[in-house]
Design a protein around this motif. Sequence first.
Motif, mmCIF file in Angstrom:
data_model
loop_
_atom_site.group_PDB
_atom_site.id
_atom_site.type_symbol
_atom_site.label_atom_id
_atom_site.label_comp_id
_atom_site.label_asym_id
_atom_site.label_seq_id
_atom_site.Cartn_x
_atom_site.Cartn_y
_atom_site.Cartn_z
ATOM 1 N N ARG A 46 53.689 -84.455 24.552
ATOM 2 C CA ARG A 46 52.728 -84.561 24.790
ATOM 3 C C ARG A 46 51.787 -85.917 24.757
ATOM 4 N NH1 ARG A 46 50.979 -79.765 26.724
ATOM 5 N NH2 ARG A 46 52.058 -77.929 26.748
ATOM 6 N N GLU A 47 52.120 -86.230 24.098
ATOM 7 C CA GLU A 47 51.329 -87.660 23.750
ATOM 8 C C GLU A 47 52.116 -88.541 25.076
ATOM 9 O OE1 GLU A 47 50.307 -91.459 21.181
ATOM 10 O OE2 GLU A 47 50.678 -89.132 20.374
ATOM 11 N N PHE A 48 53.348 -88.771 24.514
ATOM 12 C CA PHE A 48 54.482 -89.204 25.626
ATOM 13 C C PHE A 48 53.615 -88.910 26.997
ATOM 14 C CE2 PHE A 48 59.285 -90.560 26.229
ATOM 15 C CZ PHE A 48 58.499 -91.684 26.969
ATOM 16 N N VAL A 49 54.103 -88.305 27.335
ATOM 17 C CA VAL A 49 53.987 -87.876 28.834
ATOM 18 C C VAL A 49 52.034 -87.991 29.226
ATOM 19 C CG1 VAL A 49 53.218 -85.221 28.544
ATOM 20 C CG2 VAL A 49 54.241 -86.186 31.101
ATOM 21 N N ASN A 50 51.299 -87.937 28.523
ATOM 22 C CA ASN A 50 50.201 -87.980 28.901
ATOM 23 C C ASN A 50 50.453 -89.725 29.149
ATOM 24 O OD1 ASN A 50 49.152 -85.967 29.105
ATOM 25 N ND2 ASN A 50 47.936 -85.940 27.121
ATOM 26 N N VAL A 51 50.815 -90.445 27.949
ATOM 27 C CA VAL A 51 50.521 -92.305 28.138
ATOM 28 C C VAL A 51 51.029 -92.602 30.199
ATOM 29 C CG1 VAL A 51 52.278 -94.219 27.799
ATOM 30 C CG2 VAL A 51 50.919 -92.745 26.124
ATOM 31 N N ILE A 52 52.532 -91.842 30.202
ATOM 32 C CA ILE A 52 53.196 -91.684 31.114
ATOM 33 C C ILE A 52 51.963 -91.702 32.236
ATOM 34 C CG2 ILE A 52 55.047 -91.883 33.056
ATOM 35 C CD1 ILE A 52 56.434 -89.914 30.910
ATOM 36 N N PHE A 53 51.954 -90.290 32.047
ATOM 37 C CA PHE A 53 50.686 -91.084 33.552
ATOM 38 C C PHE A 53 49.239 -91.615 33.468
ATOM 39 C CE2 PHE A 53 52.815 -86.413 34.347
ATOM 40 C CZ PHE A 53 52.305 -86.235 35.601
ATOM 41 N N THR A 54 49.154 -91.918 32.138
ATOM 42 C CA THR A 54 48.074 -93.109 31.845
ATOM 43 C C THR A 54 48.676 -94.231 33.354
ATOM 44 O OG1 THR A 54 47.089 -91.994 29.973
ATOM 45 C CG2 THR A 54 46.760 -93.975 30.563
ATOM 46 N N SER A 55 49.525 -94.615 32.139
ATOM 47 C CA SER A 55 50.457 -95.744 33.592
ATOM 48 C C SER A 55 50.550 -95.527 34.559
ATOM 49 C CB SER A 55 51.623 -95.979 32.491
ATOM 50 O OG SER A 55 51.828 -96.282 31.095
ATOM 51 N N LYS A 57 48.188 -93.990 36.274
ATOM 52 C CA LYS A 57 46.498 -94.208 37.010
ATOM 53 C C LYS A 57 46.070 -95.823 36.530
ATOM 54 C CE LYS A 57 46.118 -88.811 36.052
ATOM 55 N NZ LYS A 57 44.819 -88.352 35.062
ATOM 56 N N ASN A 58 46.346 -96.171 35.814
ATOM 57 C CA ASN A 58 45.490 -97.438 34.855
ATOM 58 C C ASN A 58 46.769 -98.697 34.930
ATOM 59 O OD1 ASN A 58 43.480 -96.225 35.172
ATOM 60 N ND2 ASN A 58 44.009 -95.540 32.810
ATOM 61 N N GLN A 59 47.780 -99.262 36.464
ATOM 62 C CA GLN A 59 48.187 -99.737 36.044
ATOM 63 C C GLN A 59 47.593 -100.733 35.884
ATOM 64 O OE1 GLN A 59 49.954 -99.791 40.447
ATOM 65 N NE2 GLN A 59 51.339 -97.888 40.271
ATOM 66 N N GLY A 60 48.839 -101.737 35.068
ATOM 67 C CA GLY A 60 48.293 -102.942 34.189
ATOM 68 C C GLY A 60 48.131 -102.488 32.949
ATOM 69 N N ASP A 61 47.112 -101.701 32.433
ATOM 70 C CA ASP A 61 47.012 -101.557 30.990
ATOM 71 C C ASP A 61 48.134 -100.702 30.380
ATOM 72 O OD1 ASP A 61 45.795 -100.934 29.423
ATOM 73 O OD2 ASP A 61 44.626 -98.676 29.734
ATOM 74 N N THR A 62 48.062 -102.394 29.422
ATOM 75 C CA THR A 62 49.855 -101.402 28.685
ATOM 76 C C THR A 62 49.508 -101.403 26.958
ATOM 77 O OG1 THR A 62 49.724 -103.730 27.893
ATOM 78 C CG2 THR A 62 50.979 -103.350 30.096
ATOM 79 N N GLN A 63 48.143 -101.135 27.282
ATOM 80 C CA GLN A 63 48.040 -100.972 25.490
ATOM 81 C C GLN A 63 48.495 -99.260 25.344
ATOM 82 O OE1 GLN A 63 46.691 -103.007 23.637
ATOM 83 N NE2 GLN A 63 46.720 -101.159 22.007
ATOM 84 N N ALA A 64 47.988 -98.002 25.326
ATOM 85 C CA ALA A 64 48.473 -96.956 25.473
ATOM 86 C C ALA A 64 50.401 -96.980 25.096
ATOM 87 C CB ALA A 64 48.220 -95.831 26.260
ATOM 88 N N LEU A 65 50.626 -97.616 26.412
ATOM 89 C CA LEU A 65 52.439 -98.079 26.171
ATOM 90 C C LEU A 65 52.919 -98.644 24.426
ATOM 91 C CD1 LEU A 65 53.345 -98.753 29.611
ATOM 92 C CD2 LEU A 65 53.798 -96.788 28.200
ATOM 93 N N LYS A 66 51.781 -99.820 24.342
ATOM 94 C CA LYS A 66 52.007 -100.427 23.145
ATOM 95 C C LYS A 66 51.851 -99.608 21.447
ATOM 96 C CE LYS A 66 51.284 -104.921 20.622
ATOM 97 N NZ LYS A 66 50.074 -105.204 20.353
ATOM 98 N N ASP A 67 50.840 -98.761 21.832
ATOM 99 C CA ASP A 67 50.670 -98.105 20.544
ATOM 100 C C ASP A 67 51.398 -97.022 20.023
ATOM 101 O OD1 ASP A 67 48.144 -99.141 20.418
ATOM 102 O OD2 ASP A 67 47.041 -97.577 20.876
ATOM 103 N N PHE A 68 51.857 -96.378 21.815
ATOM 104 C CA PHE A 68 53.062 -95.077 21.614
ATOM 105 C C PHE A 68 54.171 -95.710 20.912
ATOM 106 C CE2 PHE A 68 56.827 -92.504 23.174
ATOM 107 C CZ PHE A 68 55.873 -91.279 22.812
ATOM 108 N N SER A 69 54.996 -97.470 21.668
ATOM 109 C CA SER A 69 56.677 -97.111 21.037
ATOM 110 C C SER A 69 55.928 -97.309 19.484
ATOM 111 C CB SER A 69 56.143 -98.626 21.144
ATOM 112 O OG SER A 69 55.781 -99.726 21.722
#
Length: 289
Positions: A46-55, A57-69
């Motif tokens: 669920r966190e993974f898919v939320n990160v995808i949709f966050t990306s 909606k907020n193009q250019g915001d990479t912090q969520a992707l980094k935290d998830f990795s």
Amino acid sequence: MDEKFKRIAIDNSDTIVAMWLEEINTLKETNYAATMSDELFESTNREFVNVIFTSIKNQGDTQALKDFSEKIINLGWQLSYITDGLQMFTRVTIDYILRQSNQVDSSYISEVLKSVDEWVEPIIRQLVNDYSGSWEHIVSLQRVALQELSAPLIPVVEGITVMPLVGTIDTERAKLIMENLLEGVIKHNSEVVLIDITGVPVVDTMVAHHIIQAAEAVRLVGATCILVGIRPEIAQTIVNLGIDLEKFPTKSSLKKGFTSALEITNRKIVNLEEKNEAIEKFIGSIHGE
């Protein structure tokens, strides 16, 4: 992604998420997830898919992707979890968008495929880069920590130090052993160094050569080196290989090696009870006179 397709995905995110979760649950039996609890696997998905949709909606915001990795690395999951998950997400999203339209011509399908790929591809690239960077950083820190622990020199009593070795000794580690030995002997003003190879699984010609070099280096700085932990199978191997270890003492156990080290430094282990009895007899003999 084309704005109209982007809007369809965002407005129907709950449905797409449900479809994606059903798909990705098929990965539960894979190596990186089989040992995880159902609760942890579901919450991470669920966190993974939320990160995808966050990306999206907020193009250019990479912090969520980094935290998830980083979280995936800490869980011990493989990079394929990320790539498999995003491929499934691409497939599910394309399938959903196509079903929302009556158009079935090849140009429309091509437009959907291109748009979804343009959205997902940067996410894949960012997650893979972040995962790889975080993994390399962790591996680097672990390598430094292992090097610090791979050849420790421990001062036991004044003038006597011990270097316990555990695991395989290769050329790089042998160099570290040599450096730590020489620095430690001088730092602790050691007269005797005990190299304990009890935890070394194999002693071949190369390993013996490295140990001999280390012992010679210790001798050149004015200390004595004793090799301890010579198990019967290692002794037999050394004899069969024709390795000459006569230049410095060897003992079968750390206890025997420590006793020899005490003798070299003009000390010995004394039983306190026997010592006290001897003192009492001596005092008694004086009074008797």
